[in-house]
Design a protein around this motif. Structure first.
Motif, PDB file in Angstrom:
ATOM      1  N   PRO A  17       0.572 -28.982 -12.604  1.00 17.63           N
ATOM      2  CA  PRO A  17       1.357 -27.984 -11.948  1.00 17.63           C
ATOM      3  C   PRO A  17       2.672 -27.607 -12.714  1.00 17.63           C
ATOM      4  CG  PRO A  17       1.425 -30.156 -10.947  1.00 17.63           C
ATOM      5  CD  PRO A  17       0.416 -30.275 -11.752  1.00 17.63           C
ATOM      6  N   ARG A  18       3.083 -28.478 -13.741  1.00 18.36           N
ATOM      7  CA  ARG A  18       4.439 -28.118 -14.620  1.00 18.36           C
ATOM      8  C   ARG A  18       4.059 -27.019 -15.600  1.00 18.36           C
ATOM      9  NH1 ARG A  18       7.227 -33.927 -14.847  1.00 18.36           N
ATOM     10  NH2 ARG A  18       7.477 -34.341 -12.667  1.00 18.36           N
ATOM     11  N   MET A  19       2.651 -26.812 -15.712  1.00 21.32           N
ATOM     12  CA  MET A  19       2.495 -25.692 -16.424  1.00 21.32           C
ATOM     13  C   MET A  19       1.882 -24.401 -15.828  1.00 21.32           C
ATOM     14  SD  MET A  19      -0.212 -27.996 -18.999  1.00 21.32           S
ATOM     15  CE  MET A  19       0.048 -27.141 -20.568  1.00 21.32           C
ATOM     16  N   GLU A  20       1.955 -23.456 -16.832  1.00 22.59           N
ATOM     17  CA  GLU A  20       1.855 -22.067 -16.268  1.00 22.59           C
ATOM     18  C   GLU A  20       0.513 -22.219 -15.272  1.00 22.59           C
ATOM     19  OE1 GLU A  20       3.456 -19.620 -16.564  1.00 22.59           O
ATOM     20  OE2 GLU A  20       4.431 -19.427 -18.608  1.00 22.59           O
ATOM     21  N   PRO A  21       0.520 -21.289 -14.139  1.00 22.01           N
ATOM     22  CA  PRO A  21      -0.615 -21.733 -13.227  1.00 22.01           C
ATOM     23  C   PRO A  21      -1.891 -21.192 -13.591  1.00 22.01           C
ATOM     24  CG  PRO A  21       1.136 -20.255 -12.217  1.00 22.01           C
ATOM     25  CD  PRO A  21       1.378 -20.448 -13.776  1.00 22.01           C
ATOM     26  N   PHE A  22      -2.335 -20.518 -14.502  1.00 23.62           N
ATOM     27  CA  PHE A  22      -3.683 -20.199 -15.056  1.00 23.62           C
ATOM     28  C   PHE A  22      -4.247 -21.417 -15.829  1.00 23.62           C
ATOM     29  CE2 PHE A  22      -0.832 -18.672 -18.386  1.00 23.62           C
ATOM     30  CZ  PHE A  22      -1.601 -19.289 -19.535  1.00 23.62           C
ATOM     31  N   VAL A  23      -3.295 -22.190 -16.225  1.00 22.20           N
ATOM     32  CA  VAL A  23      -3.565 -23.483 -16.978  1.00 22.20           C
ATOM     33  C   VAL A  23      -4.519 -24.379 -15.996  1.00 22.20           C
ATOM     34  CG1 VAL A  23      -3.202 -25.560 -18.311  1.00 22.20           C
ATOM     35  CG2 VAL A  23      -1.830 -23.386 -18.702  1.00 22.20           C
ATOM     36  N   GLY A  24      -3.916 -24.719 -15.053  1.00 27.85           N
ATOM     37  CA  GLY A  24      -4.618 -25.693 -13.914  1.00 27.85           C
ATOM     38  C   GLY A  24      -5.936 -24.959 -13.549  1.00 27.85           C
TER      39      GLY A  24
ATOM     40  N   LEU B   7       9.576 -23.408 -22.041  1.00 30.20           N
ATOM     41  CA  LEU B   7       9.685 -23.033 -20.671  1.00 30.20           C
ATOM     42  C   LEU B   7       8.582 -22.165 -20.198  1.00 30.20           C
ATOM     43  CD1 LEU B   7      13.369 -21.809 -20.434  1.00 30.20           C
ATOM     44  CD2 LEU B   7      12.462 -24.340 -19.959  1.00 30.20           C
ATOM     45  N   SER B   8       8.058 -22.319 -18.983  1.00 33.19           N
ATOM     46  CA  SER B   8       7.034 -21.414 -18.208  1.00 33.19           C
ATOM     47  C   SER B   8       7.985 -20.094 -18.082  1.00 33.19           C
ATOM     48  CB  SER B   8       6.523 -22.032 -17.118  1.00 33.19           C
ATOM     49  OG  SER B   8       7.183 -22.004 -16.159  1.00 33.19           O
TER      50      SER B   8
ATOM     51  N   ARG C  83      -7.079 -18.527 -23.008  1.00 36.89           N
ATOM     52  CA  ARG C  83      -6.019 -17.656 -22.688  1.00 36.89           C
ATOM     53  C   ARG C  83      -4.764 -18.037 -23.288  1.00 36.89           C
ATOM     54  NH1 ARG C  83      -4.134 -15.912 -16.463  1.00 36.89           N
ATOM     55  NH2 ARG C  83      -2.356 -14.482 -16.759  1.00 36.89           N
ATOM     56  N   ALA C  84      -3.874 -17.230 -23.614  1.00 30.99           N
ATOM     57  CA  ALA C  84      -2.387 -17.454 -24.173  1.00 30.99           C
ATOM     58  C   ALA C  84      -1.452 -16.760 -23.554  1.00 30.99           C
ATOM     59  CB  ALA C  84      -2.724 -17.153 -25.979  1.00 30.99           C
ATOM     60  N   ARG C  85      -0.431 -17.410 -23.768  1.00 30.37           N
ATOM     61  CA  ARG C  85       1.031 -16.786 -23.177  1.00 30.37           C
ATOM     62  C   ARG C  85       2.261 -17.163 -23.930  1.00 30.37           C
ATOM     63  NH1 ARG C  85       2.597 -16.715 -16.835  1.00 30.37           N
ATOM     64  NH2 ARG C  85       0.897 -15.054 -17.053  1.00 30.37           N
ATOM     65  N   LEU C  86       2.899 -15.998 -24.335  1.00 26.92           N
ATOM     66  CA  LEU C  86       4.169 -16.109 -24.849  1.00 26.92           C
ATOM     67  C   LEU C  86       5.144 -15.544 -23.563  1.00 26.92           C
ATOM     68  CD1 LEU C  86       4.095 -14.532 -28.592  1.00 26.92           C
ATOM     69  CD2 LEU C  86       3.664 -16.890 -27.574  1.00 26.92           C
ATOM     70  N   VAL C  87       6.326 -16.424 -23.685  1.00 25.90           N
ATOM     71  CA  VAL C  87       7.498 -16.013 -22.699  1.00 25.90           C
ATOM     72  C   VAL C  87       8.649 -15.636 -23.764  1.00 25.90           C
ATOM     73  CG1 VAL C  87       9.059 -16.922 -20.977  1.00 25.90           C
ATOM     74  CG2 VAL C  87       6.693 -17.727 -20.886  1.00 25.90           C
ATOM     75  N   VAL C  88       8.782 -14.153 -23.541  1.00 33.10           N
ATOM     76  CA  VAL C  88       9.878 -13.832 -24.460  1.00 33.10           C
ATOM     77  C   VAL C  88      11.248 -13.491 -23.807  1.00 33.10           C
ATOM     78  CG1 VAL C  88      10.169 -11.918 -26.198  1.00 33.10           C
ATOM     79  CG2 VAL C  88       8.027 -12.613 -25.760  1.00 33.10           C
ATOM     80  N   ASP C  89      12.359 -14.073 -24.466  1.00 31.90           N
ATOM     81  CA  ASP C  89      13.495 -13.903 -24.006  1.00 31.90           C
ATOM     82  C   ASP C  89      13.951 -12.235 -24.482  1.00 31.90           C
ATOM     83  OD1 ASP C  89      16.336 -13.353 -23.875  1.00 31.90           O
ATOM     84  OD2 ASP C  89      16.731 -15.606 -23.996  1.00 31.90           O
ATOM     85  N   LEU C  90      13.974 -11.400 -23.699  1.00 27.55           N
ATOM     86  CA  LEU C  90      14.329 -10.112 -23.759  1.00 27.55           C
ATOM     87  C   LEU C  90      15.481  -9.707 -24.350  1.00 27.55           C
ATOM     88  CD1 LEU C  90      12.409  -8.275 -20.968  1.00 27.55           C
ATOM     89  CD2 LEU C  90      11.437  -8.249 -23.150  1.00 27.55           C
ATOM     90  N   ASP C  91      16.522 -10.537 -23.974  1.00 31.27           N
ATOM     91  CA  ASP C  91      18.123 -10.213 -24.485  1.00 31.27           C
ATOM     92  C   ASP C  91      17.987 -10.508 -25.961  1.00 31.27           C
ATOM     93  OD1 ASP C  91      18.783  -8.999 -22.195  1.00 31.27           O
ATOM     94  OD2 ASP C  91      19.186 -10.983 -21.206  1.00 31.27           O
TER      95      ASP C  91
ATOM     96  N   LEU D 142      10.878 -18.213 -25.637  1.00 32.19           N
ATOM     97  CA  LEU D 142      11.223 -19.403 -24.630  1.00 32.19           C
ATOM     98  C   LEU D 142      10.422 -20.347 -24.222  1.00 32.19           C
ATOM     99  CD1 LEU D 142      13.345 -17.391 -21.970  1.00 32.19           C
ATOM    100  CD2 LEU D 142      14.110 -18.934 -24.080  1.00 32.19           C
ATOM    101  N   GLY D 143       9.004 -19.937 -24.515  1.00 32.72           N
ATOM    102  CA  GLY D 143       7.861 -20.945 -24.372  1.00 32.72           C
ATOM    103  C   GLY D 143       6.455 -20.107 -24.974  1.00 32.72           C
ATOM    104  N   ALA D 144       5.423 -20.988 -24.800  1.00 34.95           N
ATOM    105  CA  ALA D 144       4.126 -20.510 -25.269  1.00 34.95           C
ATOM    106  C   ALA D 144       3.278 -21.512 -24.704  1.00 34.95           C
ATOM    107  CB  ALA D 144       3.965 -20.735 -26.751  1.00 34.95           C
ATOM    108  N   THR D 145       1.873 -21.090 -24.228  1.00 35.74           N
ATOM    109  CA  THR D 145       1.070 -21.808 -23.600  1.00 35.74           C
ATOM    110  C   THR D 145      -0.314 -21.263 -24.156  1.00 35.74           C
ATOM    111  OG1 THR D 145       2.285 -22.006 -21.730  1.00 35.74           O
ATOM    112  CG2 THR D 145      -0.167 -22.241 -21.375  1.00 35.74           C
ATOM    113  N   PHE D 146      -1.348 -22.389 -24.574  1.00 31.75           N
ATOM    114  CA  PHE D 146      -2.646 -22.037 -24.874  1.00 31.75           C
ATOM    115  C   PHE D 146      -3.740 -22.825 -24.253  1.00 31.75           C
ATOM    116  CE2 PHE D 146       0.385 -21.928 -28.382  1.00 31.75           C
ATOM    117  CZ  PHE D 146       0.393 -20.488 -28.864  1.00 31.75           C
TER     118      PHE D 146
END
Length: 489
Positions: A225-232, A389-390, A424-432, A437-441
């Motif tokens: 549960p501490r990771m991105e929802p699609f991981v679980g 971070l997620s 599946r992979a995800r990047l979390v990008v700080d737009l400012d 901020l994070g990455a998940t694979f």
């Protein structure tokens, strides 16, 4: 250095006073790293251990669990490749797997690690250690003798954590497994119930199902549960594909094992009952601080310890007491504890030398990664890996973010791992700031992708610059190319 550290007079009145610069309580990977860095700083060090030198990680957690998992995952990987799956026949040799596990835990013999501690110039004392006021530690040996150590510059508590088992009716008679029994068992239970959907739960469900158990996994919440929802979701699908009965949203309310040699009757809150040969609780950890003398320095026994950026314990004057690894609850991961330990050893040495500390973010004496770049990997099928971070965590922290997702099926290099690769992979990008901020694979073999993501997060590498980091063809690392293309639109 100390004198005759592993010998003492016997009897209740035997007390030896030994002065050291640093006293380290706990000789697992965390304590060893504190000791090594303090010795590199020219300080005298005593390392105290009540069990095996090498700690939980070496004998009942990270090392044996991965030793059990690798044969299971290797066979699963082969079965995903046309031409290779035809060569996989018969069952996994449990004798071979257990023998492999036993080699990697050195048959629970800590001689090599004890020799390593002495080899860095530290003294090793065996026994139960507890604080006895400021800068004092008492060690009680098995023969009843006591040694009193005084620390000129620091005491580092590196005692780790224990498995939490819920207080349920019938618990004692059920004799449940924790991570220790799950990693040192020499028999395969015919039916195993695993309670808990965190890292230990999903990894042990993967391992024991692969070794021949019929595994049922029970969890109150979605897995990991501490990771991105699609991981679980993807890990749950992988477990189900492997034959695990995954049940989400249920809890155990009672246990029965009237015959010590018989099965365990598991009662669930939805009214159903399960019968198992063994039950494993992987339901969290508690700090191993109940019997270390915290009350003698004004702290509460059994509590998690609140620390500053150098891991010095808050509420204790003089910056001499440090809580390193699991017991500060920053991240209950061996590699993160070792990271803290290196910083603590250097900080103690700097304070001893009267040098200023660099505690600015990402400074030499600040555990900044604990808050911004904790990497974690779970060796399930598929693997799950994440750092930072997620998307939800980043948003809650006040960042303006964009999450970028890519399916691994688009990556040509996936053919090296599996036909019909699912991931599946995800990047979390700080737009400012346009940094990560994070990455998940999630997917086969993704654990080896994580360090590049960790470097990108820690280094705050601008996303436009990452376009110039060319991924080799054909490898799964090309996922970076597809993620960056998706971000540009």
């Amino acid at each position: 250095m100390g004198k005759s550290p592993e010998t003492s007079r016997t009897g209740q009145d035997a007390r030896t006073d030994l002065p050291y610069d640093v006293v380290v309580v706990g000789a697992g990977p965390v304590g060893q790293n504190v000791a090594e860095r303090a010795r590199a700083g020219g300080l005298s060090v005593a390392v105290l251990e009540r069990e095996l030198v090498g700690g939980e990680c070496s004998y009942w957690a990270c090392v044996p669990s991965k030793a059990l998992l690798r044969p299971v995952l290797a066979v699963a990987d082969a079965r995903k490749v046309d031409g290779a799956r035809e060569a996989v026949s018969g069952k996994i040799s449990t004798d071979g797997v257990f023998g492999r596990r036993d080699r990697y835990v050195t048959d629970w013999d800590d001689t090599g690690q004890a020799d390593w501690v002495r080899g860095i110039g530290a003294d090793l004392l065996r026994g139960d250690a507890r604080l006895d006021g400021a800068r004092r530690v008492v060690v009680r040996t098995a023969d009843g003798g006591e040694t009193v150590l005084t620390a000129r510059h620091g005491v580092a508590l590196c005692t780790g954590s224990d498995a939490v088992v819920p207080d349920l009716p019938g618990l004692a008679e059920a004799r449940p497994w924790t991570n220790r029994e799950a990693t040192d068992s020499r028999t395969v239970p015919g039916r195993l119930v695993v309670v808990g959907g965190g890292g230990v739960g999903v990894e042990m469900a993967t391992a024991w199902q692969g070794l021949g158990s019929r595994v049922t996994l029970l969890a109150r919440r979605p897995l990991l549960p501490r990771m991105e929802p699609f991981v679980g979701e993807m890990v749950a699908d992988g477990l189900k594909d492997g034959g695990v009965d995954v049940r989400i949203g249920v809890s155990v309310t009672a246990l029965h094992r009237p015959d010590p040699d018989g099965p365990v009757d598991v009662v669930l809150d939805d009214g159903t009952r399960l019968e198992a040969d063994e039950i494993l609780f992987a339901t969290g950890r508690s700090p191993r601080t109940t019997a270390v003398g915290l009350e003698t320095v004004g702290l509460t026994p059994g509590s998690w310890l609140d620390v500053d950026e150098t891991c010095a314990v808050r509420g204790v004057d003089g910056s001499w007491l440090y809580a390193v690894g699991d017991i500060n609850q920053h991240a209950l991961l061996t590699h993160q504890g070792k990271y803290q330990a290196r910083i603590v050893g250097d900080a103690i040495a700097a304070r001893a030398a009267g040098e200023p500390l660099d505690t600015a973010p990402w400074g030499a004496h600040a555990t900044t990664a604990d808050r911004h770049a904790v990497p974690q990997i779970f060796f399930t099928d598929p693997e799950a890996a994440a750092v930072g971070l997620s998307a939800e965590e980043a948003t809650r922290a006040g960042h303006r973010v964009r999450a970028v997702d890519v399916d691994f099926a688009t990556v040509p290099g996936a053919l090296l791992h599996a036909d019909g690769y699912r991931g599946r992979a995800r990047l979390v990008v700080d737009l400012d700031r346009e940094t990560l901020l994070g990455a998940t694979f999630v997917g086969p073999g993704v654990s080896e992708l994580l360090h590049s993501a960790t470097i990108a997060v820690v280094g705050e590498v601008p996303v436009p610059r990452l376009r110039h980091a060319v991924s080799c063809f054909p490898t799964v690392s090309e996922i970076w190319l597809y993620l960056l293309k998706a971000y540009r639109g």
